[in-house]
Design an enzyme around this catalytic site. Structure first.
Site, PDB file in Angstrom:
ATOM      1  N   ARG A 103       0.887  -1.248  -0.018  1.00 15.08           N
ATOM      2  CA  ARG A 103      -0.074  -0.006   0.125  1.00 15.08           C
ATOM      3  C   ARG A 103       0.892   1.239  -0.020  1.00 15.08           C
ATOM      4  O   ARG A 103       0.507   2.226  -0.748  1.00 15.08           O
ATOM      5  CB  ARG A 103      -0.961   0.115   1.159  1.00 15.08           C
ATOM      6  CG  ARG A 103      -1.838   0.847   1.162  1.00 15.08           C
ATOM      7  CD  ARG A 103      -1.957   2.252   1.546  1.00 15.08           C
ATOM      8  NE  ARG A 103      -1.425   1.937   3.149  1.00 15.08           N
ATOM      9  CZ  ARG A 103      -0.708   2.869   3.324  1.00 15.08           C
ATOM     10  NH1 ARG A 103      -0.004   3.891   2.685  1.00 15.08           N
ATOM     11  NH2 ARG A 103      -0.123   2.564   4.663  1.00 15.08           N
ATOM     12  N   GLU A 146      13.003  16.124   5.866  1.00 13.89           N
ATOM     13  CA  GLU A 146      14.467  16.201   5.940  1.00 13.89           C
ATOM     14  C   GLU A 146      15.185  15.728   7.211  1.00 13.89           C
ATOM     15  O   GLU A 146      14.246  15.259   8.111  1.00 13.89           O
ATOM     16  CB  GLU A 146      14.830  17.543   6.067  1.00 13.89           C
ATOM     17  CG  GLU A 146      14.083  18.273   4.613  1.00 13.89           C
ATOM     18  CD  GLU A 146      14.822  19.446   4.283  1.00 13.89           C
ATOM     19  OE1 GLU A 146      15.690  20.100   5.076  1.00 13.89           O
ATOM     20  OE2 GLU A 146      14.624  20.169   3.094  1.00 13.89           O
ATOM     21  N   TRP A 179      13.846   9.726   4.730  1.00 16.36           N
ATOM     22  CA  TRP A 179      12.797   8.562   4.821  1.00 16.36           C
ATOM     23  C   TRP A 179      12.071   8.637   3.673  1.00 16.36           C
ATOM     24  O   TRP A 179      10.580   8.597   3.744  1.00 16.36           O
ATOM     25  CB  TRP A 179      11.973   9.001   6.116  1.00 16.36           C
ATOM     26  CG  TRP A 179      12.795   8.873   7.588  1.00 16.36           C
ATOM     27  CD1 TRP A 179      13.040  10.197   8.278  1.00 16.36           C
ATOM     28  CD2 TRP A 179      13.553   7.738   8.097  1.00 16.36           C
ATOM     29  NE1 TRP A 179      13.957   9.536   9.433  1.00 16.36           N
ATOM     30  CE2 TRP A 179      14.279   8.434   9.346  1.00 16.36           C
ATOM     31  CE3 TRP A 179      13.728   6.592   7.807  1.00 16.36           C
ATOM     32  CZ2 TRP A 179      14.874   7.619  10.108  1.00 16.36           C
ATOM     33  CZ3 TRP A 179      14.570   5.771   8.645  1.00 16.36           C
ATOM     34  CH2 TRP A 179      14.999   6.351   9.864  1.00 16.36           C
ATOM     35  N   CYS A 255      -0.980  17.198  -0.888  1.00 21.77           N
ATOM     36  CA  CYS A 255      -0.780  15.884  -1.370  1.00 21.77           C
ATOM     37  C   CYS A 255      -0.610  14.882  -0.202  1.00 21.77           C
ATOM     38  O   CYS A 255      -1.282  13.527  -0.399  1.00 21.77           O
ATOM     39  CB  CYS A 255       0.728  15.705  -1.900  1.00 21.77           C
ATOM     40  SG  CYS A 255       0.936  17.133  -3.196  1.00 21.77           S
ATOM     41  N   LEU A 256      -0.187  14.969   1.003  1.00 21.79           N
ATOM     42  CA  LEU A 256      -0.057  14.290   2.174  1.00 21.79           C
ATOM     43  C   LEU A 256      -1.657  14.039   2.400  1.00 21.79           C
ATOM     44  O   LEU A 256      -1.866  12.784   2.880  1.00 21.79           O
ATOM     45  CB  LEU A 256       0.560  14.816   3.484  1.00 21.79           C
ATOM     46  CG  LEU A 256       2.087  15.100   3.098  1.00 21.79           C
ATOM     47  CD1 LEU A 256       2.700  15.782   4.413  1.00 21.79           C
ATOM     48  CD2 LEU A 256       2.772  13.627   3.073  1.00 21.79           C
ATOM     49  N   GLN A 296     -13.774 -17.830  27.102  1.00 24.11           N
ATOM     50  CA  GLN A 296     -14.365 -16.298  27.133  1.00 24.11           C
ATOM     51  C   GLN A 296     -13.369 -15.272  27.032  1.00 24.11           C
ATOM     52  O   GLN A 296     -13.515 -14.428  26.214  1.00 24.11           O
ATOM     53  CB  GLN A 296     -15.055 -16.393  28.492  1.00 24.11           C
ATOM     54  CG  GLN A 296     -16.341 -17.228  28.639  1.00 24.11           C
ATOM     55  CD  GLN A 296     -17.066 -16.929  29.869  1.00 24.11           C
ATOM     56  OE1 GLN A 296     -16.495 -16.511  30.774  1.00 24.11           O
ATOM     57  NE2 GLN A 296     -18.232 -17.494  29.933  1.00 24.11           N
ATOM     58  N   GLY A 356       0.352 -16.996  20.735  1.00 19.19           N
ATOM     59  CA  GLY A 356       1.388 -17.323  21.470  1.00 19.19           C
ATOM     60  C   GLY A 356       2.738 -17.171  20.893  1.00 19.19           C
ATOM     61  O   GLY A 356       3.120 -16.586  19.888  1.00 19.19           O
ATOM     62  N   GLU A 380       3.052  10.319   7.084  1.00 15.70           N
ATOM     63  CA  GLU A 380       2.171  11.160   6.951  1.00 15.70           C
ATOM     64  C   GLU A 380       1.459  11.873   8.027  1.00 15.70           C
ATOM     65  O   GLU A 380       0.186  12.020   8.228  1.00 15.70           O
ATOM     66  CB  GLU A 380       1.052  10.169   6.254  1.00 15.70           C
ATOM     67  CG  GLU A 380       1.349   9.215   5.142  1.00 15.70           C
ATOM     68  CD  GLU A 380       1.634  10.044   3.611  1.00 15.70           C
ATOM     69  OE1 GLU A 380       1.223  11.290   3.649  1.00 15.70           O
ATOM     70  OE2 GLU A 380       2.195   9.426   2.917  1.00 15.70           O
TER      71      GLU A 380
HETATM   72  C1  LIG Z   1       8.993   4.067   6.520  1.00 19.31           C
HETATM   73  C2  LIG Z   1       8.862   5.659   6.507  1.00 19.31           C
HETATM   74  C3  LIG Z   1       8.514   5.875   5.198  1.00 19.31           C
HETATM   75  C4  LIG Z   1       8.521   7.252   5.058  1.00 19.31           C
HETATM   76  N1  LIG Z   1       8.090   7.840   3.698  1.00 19.31           N
HETATM   77  C5  LIG Z   1       8.259   9.137   3.250  1.00 19.31           C
HETATM   78  C6  LIG Z   1       8.381   9.732   2.023  1.00 19.31           C
HETATM   79  O1  LIG Z   1       7.910   9.170   0.983  1.00 19.31           O
HETATM   80  N2  LIG Z   1       8.341  11.199   2.024  1.00 19.31           N
HETATM   81  C7  LIG Z   1       8.565  12.010   3.074  1.00 19.31           C
HETATM   82  O2  LIG Z   1       8.506  13.239   2.705  1.00 19.31           O
HETATM   83  N3  LIG Z   1       8.616  11.501   4.244  1.00 19.31           N
HETATM   84  C8  LIG Z   1       8.557  10.175   4.582  1.00 19.31           C
HETATM   85  N4  LIG Z   1       8.718   9.667   5.962  1.00 19.31           N
HETATM   86  C9  LIG Z   1       9.049  10.853   6.896  1.00 19.31           C
HETATM   87  C10 LIG Z   1       7.906  10.680   7.881  1.00 19.31           C
HETATM   88  O3  LIG Z   1       6.605  11.610   7.331  1.00 19.31           O
HETATM   89  C11 LIG Z   1       8.235  11.488   9.213  1.00 19.31           C
HETATM   90  O4  LIG Z   1       9.185  10.394   9.855  1.00 19.31           O
HETATM   91  C12 LIG Z   1       7.267  12.108   9.905  1.00 19.31           C
HETATM   92  O5  LIG Z   1       6.843  13.168   9.446  1.00 19.31           O
HETATM   93  C13 LIG Z   1       7.925  12.338  11.318  1.00 19.31           C
HETATM   94  O6  LIG Z   1       9.204  13.137  11.131  1.00 19.31           O
HETATM   95  P1  LIG Z   1      10.358  12.767  12.092  1.00 19.31           P
HETATM   96  O7  LIG Z   1      10.777  11.291  11.701  1.00 19.31           O
HETATM   97  O8  LIG Z   1      11.325  13.667  11.631  1.00 19.31           O
HETATM   98  O9  LIG Z   1      10.016  12.738  13.646  1.00 19.31           O
HETATM   99  P2  LIG Z   1      10.198  14.215  14.623  1.00 19.31           P
HETATM  100  O10 LIG Z   1       9.199  15.193  13.843  1.00 19.31           O
HETATM  101  O11 LIG Z   1      11.410  14.389  15.038  1.00 19.31           O
HETATM  102  O12 LIG Z   1       9.132  13.679  15.870  1.00 19.31           O
HETATM  103  C14 LIG Z   1       9.618  12.768  16.919  1.00 19.31           C
HETATM  104  C15 LIG Z   1       8.596  12.577  17.905  1.00 19.31           C
HETATM  105  O13 LIG Z   1       8.246  13.967  18.257  1.00 19.31           O
HETATM  106  C16 LIG Z   1       6.621  14.305  18.227  1.00 19.31           C
HETATM  107  N5  LIG Z   1       6.532  15.802  17.920  1.00 19.31           N
HETATM  108  C17 LIG Z   1       7.001  16.399  17.025  1.00 19.31           C
HETATM  109  N6  LIG Z   1       6.677  17.719  17.340  1.00 19.31           N
HETATM  110  C18 LIG Z   1       5.773  17.699  18.304  1.00 19.31           C
HETATM  111  C19 LIG Z   1       4.957  18.756  19.014  1.00 19.31           C
HETATM  112  N7  LIG Z   1       4.846  20.005  18.341  1.00 19.31           N
HETATM  113  N8  LIG Z   1       4.304  18.342  20.126  1.00 19.31           N
HETATM  114  C20 LIG Z   1       4.379  17.166  20.529  1.00 19.31           C
HETATM  115  N9  LIG Z   1       5.176  16.189  19.853  1.00 19.31           N
HETATM  116  C21 LIG Z   1       5.694  16.523  18.871  1.00 19.31           C
HETATM  117  C22 LIG Z   1       6.372  13.374  17.072  1.00 19.31           C
HETATM  118  O14 LIG Z   1       5.090  13.126  17.055  1.00 19.31           O
HETATM  119  C23 LIG Z   1       7.135  12.379  17.317  1.00 19.31           C
HETATM  120  O15 LIG Z   1       6.547  11.223  18.187  1.00 19.31           O
HETATM  121  C24 LIG Z   1       8.590   8.192   5.993  1.00 19.31           C
HETATM  122  C25 LIG Z   1       8.791   8.025   7.285  1.00 19.31           C
HETATM  123  C26 LIG Z   1       8.955   6.457   7.522  1.00 19.31           C
HETATM  124  C27 LIG Z   1       9.361   5.680   8.846  1.00 19.31           C
END
Ligand SMILES: Cc1cc2nc3c(=O)[nH]c(=O)nc-3n(C[C@H](O)[C@H](O)[C@H](O)COP(=O)(O)OP(=O)(O)OC[C@H]3O[C@@H](n4cnc5c(N)ncnc54)[C@H](O)[C@@H]3O)c2cc1C
Length: 401
Positions: A103, A146, A179, A255-256, A296, A356, A380
């Protein structure tokens, strides 16, 4: 909408049969779901354990997804099937019943790569890329995140500068994206970058000098999916590579929102497959001289999981019907993404308990689905970001920063 009489009484039902959610679908929607389900059962399921274990997703699947008609299926023209949103959601659900990696491929190709071109591209860009992307003859990816900016993409450091004066000057891009799904498979990357005028989108053919994709290894989740770092080192593009209609961060966020809608349905596929696997297992597994399904505590678990699966399905169909009619607002899609991924993950984990020790192997799907859904919970928009988006809609106060 179906107007047929209630289906005949049976001795047992699958969880969604119990909810009769099929009665909320028309015959075209049911046919699409059945077609995709057959493809998953015959082509994908027999291989998914090996692909997950070896952390691969064969590139040739792109063409097969194209032949199936699921790439950009909710877009009109340019070789796309032009289905409604509910049909697209159902296809996502069936694909994710196989594996979230399948997906993810289809979401990124159709809702992120193709939608960004379809909604924000020039006619030349659409003609050049959309028919090939719809057929799976080309693969797209979408670079927004990024290393230092995931939940807060507004801070992105990737920079696009004009190499000279005037609107026809080339662009030069520098930066790193992290990512990125399909990054190492892609022929074209939609890359979002800061410019002097704000955030803009660019179509980067991946054979452009200075563009590199580095595969991310050692993943514990979404192993049957390619995830990459994209490096842009003085990538020079013609002025025509810019997406002309994309102005500001709202463009990538729209887009997201498209891709998130697919996840609202998709995550339920992983949950449904986990639950059906657990029901079958508990019926054949004897403990204390009786089938595990006859206890149950087991039936309580199965009943509660069925409730969450069915409620999630009703929510998904409701959001789909709204999307097909007047449209669904981003915070409404957030309700669906937050609930359905959270509940799908809880279901997959609970199903694992019913299996299990057997539940820790790849022979059974629930733990694979649970591991995958950890990524789905994060990408997303993390579940926390969707809570904040819902909180803002309820209170009028943005608590993001
Ligand atoms: C397998 C995979 C595929 C992906 N594919 C794509 C892709 O095709 N294109 C693309 O552009 N990106 C992609 N991503 C990136 C993804 O969208 C990001 O990982 C996601 O947006 C989170 O960003 P981060 O990893 O930098 O986490 P961070 O932003 O560093 O967040 C870390 C933690 O802090 C929390 N947090 C952040 N800000 C706050 C706040 N203000 N208040 C409270 N909590 C907060 C977050 O919820 C999270 O729990 C992918 C990620 C994965 C794992």
């Amino acid at each position: 909408m179906s107007t047929t009489a209630a289906p005949p009484k049976k001795d047992t039902y699958t969880p969604l049969e119990l909810f009769s959610t099929d009665r909320l679908l028309d015959s075209d929607e049911r046919d699409i779901a059945t077609t995709v389900r057959k493809f998953v059962e015959t082509r994908l399921r027999p291989n998914v354990e090996d692909w997950f274990e070896s952390a691969t997703l064969p590139k040739e699947l792109a063409k097969e997804f194209g032949d199936l008609g699921v790439l950009g299926m909710h877009l009109q023209g340019y070789g796309c099937a032009g289905t409604n949103a509910v049909s697209y959601g159902l296809a996502c659900m069936e694909l994710e019943a196989g594996d979230s990696g399948f997906r993810s491929f289809v979401s990124v190709q159709g809702s992120l790569s193709m939608f960004s071109i379809y909604r924000y591209g020039s006619e030349e860009q659409k003609q050049e890329w959309l028919p090939r992307l719809a057929a799976g003859e080309a693969i797209g990816c979408f670079g927004l995140t990024e290393p230092d900016f995931g939940s807060n993409p507004a801070g992105m450091r990737t920079r696009a500068r004009r190499s000279g004066a005037g609107e026809n000057a080339d662009w030069v891009l520098n930066g790193t994206k992290m990512w990125i799904t399909n990054g190492n498979l892609a022929d074209v990357a939609t890359v979002w970058a800061q410019t002097d005028e704000g955030i803009r989108g660019f179509l980067v053919p991946t054979d452009t000098p200075g563009f590199t994709a580095n595969a991310i290894h050692k993943k514990l989740s979404l192993r049957a999916s390619v995830t990459s770092e994209l490096v842009l080192d003085n990538v020079r593009l013609p002025a025509s590579a810019q997406l002309p209609e994309a102005v500001g961060l709202g463009a990538p966020l729209s887009c997201l929102n498209e891709a998130r809608f697919g996840i609202v349905f998709g995550a339920l596929g992983a949950a449904r497959d986990s639950l059906e696997t657990a029901i079958a297992y508990t019926q054949s597994r004897e403990v204390f001289d009786r089938p595990l399904s006859s206890f149950q505590l087991t039936q309580e678990k199965l009943a509660n999981m069925t409730l969450e699966l069915g409620k999630g399905m009703l929510l998904a169909i409701h959001l789909g019907r709204m999307k097909d009619a007047e449209g669904a607002r981003p915070e409404q899609i957030s309700l669906g993404k937050l609930n359905n991924v959270r509940e799908a993950l809880a279901i997959a984990r609970e199903c694992r308990t019913l299996l299990g020790g057997s539940g820790i192997t790849l022979e059974y799907s629930p733990l694979r689905h649970a591991n995958n859904l950890e990524s789905v919970l994060t990408y997303e928009g993390t579940s926390e970001m969707h809570m904040l988006s819902i909180g803002r809609a309820l209170t009028g106060q943005a608590a993001f920063r």
